[in-house]
Write a protein that holds these residues in place. Structure first.
Motif, short mmCIF file in Angstrom:
data_model
loop_
_atom_site.label_atom_id
_atom_site.label_comp_id
_atom_site.label_asym_id
_atom_site.label_seq_id
_atom_site.Cartn_x
_atom_site.Cartn_y
_atom_site.Cartn_z
N ARG A 1 27.87 24.22 -19.85
CA ARG A 1 27.92 25.26 -20.86
C ARG A 1 26.95 24.94 -22.01
NH1 ARG A 1 32.63 25.11 -18.81
NH2 ARG A 1 33.31 23.31 -19.99
N ARG B 1 26.04 24.60 -11.79
CA ARG B 1 26.80 24.27 -13.00
C ARG B 1 27.78 23.13 -12.74
NH1 ARG B 1 26.78 28.34 -17.60
NH2 ARG B 1 28.67 27.87 -18.70
N GLN C 1 30.98 21.93 -14.05
CA GLN C 1 31.91 22.64 -14.93
C GLN C 1 32.53 21.75 -16.00
OE1 GLN C 1 34.22 24.64 -11.88
NE2 GLN C 1 33.14 26.54 -12.39
#
Ligand code: UTP
Length: 285
Positions: A59, A102, A104
């Protein structure tokens, strides 16, 4: 021998040592002189003949994707103004040559690498930690790939550090030496002070066989309660050739503030257009 065609760039870390700078900007986007760290790493990969780039992001890392994408407004405006866009020439990939996956949760470098397993597939691959800026002629990974053509198997970069710093790094337990190649008998992540088997640390450049993904699959958490790549690599020693390549160029640990500042000063002195100004200023301090 399968060639090294793919590079994994784990960029999922939180970069806490660089807060607040890295609150909204990935550490890997911090610039050294005029280029973000991640672009130095990508250029080093290209110089080594690697064309497929795999970024393991997290993120808040979308600036990296934007950096390596088309910037229509910027490019059109520059063209309208008759400005050459050479400066952004190195920021694009051929369609299909880049993949983003990604991670996470940032639970360790080993876990980040494992997140790329489906894209890496069944072939040897390179890993670059972009916050380690490696400057050499030829580049660090090019030297390692050339060495790989002699040894095959797994190769980690090795870099000499003073004995009082070994507890900060993954360290090689060395065997026989053959020029810059050092046989790896063991690997230790962040050994307690005074217990390191050598001064040869692993500064974030690796050529690994795909079997490491299967080892990582079952890897327990290690130092720092993170899934460590070093621990997984250590389990492969003995099954496949495993060497460290002693890199003789310059290394800057740009994940630390002092390393990052040092890199900016050192590389500024390599830029003819600003070197004199910077040298004169530093001399006044
Ligand atoms: P670092 O140990 O430097 O961690 O990771 P960090 O989170 O980036 O930075 P600090 O220590 O909090 O300041 C080494 C490399 O591994 C990647 C990082 O992005 C960096 O390139 N990494 C680390 C991941 O991709 N995922 C993780 O879970 C951990």
């Amino acid at each position: 021998m399968k060639p090294i065609r793919k590079a994994v760039f784990p960029v999922g870390g939180l970069g806490t040592r660089f807060l607040p700078a890295t609150k909204a900007i990935p550490k890997e986007m911090l610039p050294v002189v005029d280029k973000p760290l991640i672009q130095y790493a990508v250029e080093e990969a290209r110089e080594a003949g690697i064309e497929e780039m795999i970024f393991v992001t997290g993120r808040g890392k979308s600036a990296i994707e934007d950096h390596f994408d088309i910037a229509y407004e910027l490019e059109t405006t520059m063209a309208d103004r008759g400005k050459a866009n050479d400066a952004i020439a190195g920021t694009r990939f051929r369609p299909g040559d880049v993949a983003y996956v990604r991670q996470q949760e940032p639970i360790g470098l080993g876990h980040a690498v494992w997140c790329a397993r489906h894209i890496v597939g069944d072939e040897p691959f390179a890993i670059f930690l972009a916050d380690e800026l490696m400057i050499g002629e030829p580049g660090c990974m090019k030297q390692m790939v050339d060495a790989y053509h002699q040894t095959e198997g797994n190769i980690v970069c090795g870099y000499e550090v003073p004995a009082d710093q070994t507890h900060n790094y993954g360290i090689v337990d060395p065997g026989e030496e053959n020029g810059p190649l050092v046989e790896v008998k063991g690997l230790v992540e962040k050994p307690a002070q005074g217990s390191a088997p050598s001064n040869l640390m692993i500064p974030g450049r690796y050529i690994l066989q795909p079997e490491v993904m299967r080892v990582l699959e079952d890897q327990e958490r290690g130092a720092g309660n993170e899934i460590q790549l070093t621990d997984a690599m250590a389990q492969m020693i003995g099954d496949q050739p495993f060497h460290a390549y002693r890199f003789g160029g310059r290394r800057f640990d740009c994940g630390s503030k002092s390393g990052f500042i040092n890199a900016n000063i050192a590389l500024a002195l390599d830029h003819d257009d600003i070197a004199d100004d910077v040298r004169a200023f530093v001399a006044t301090l």
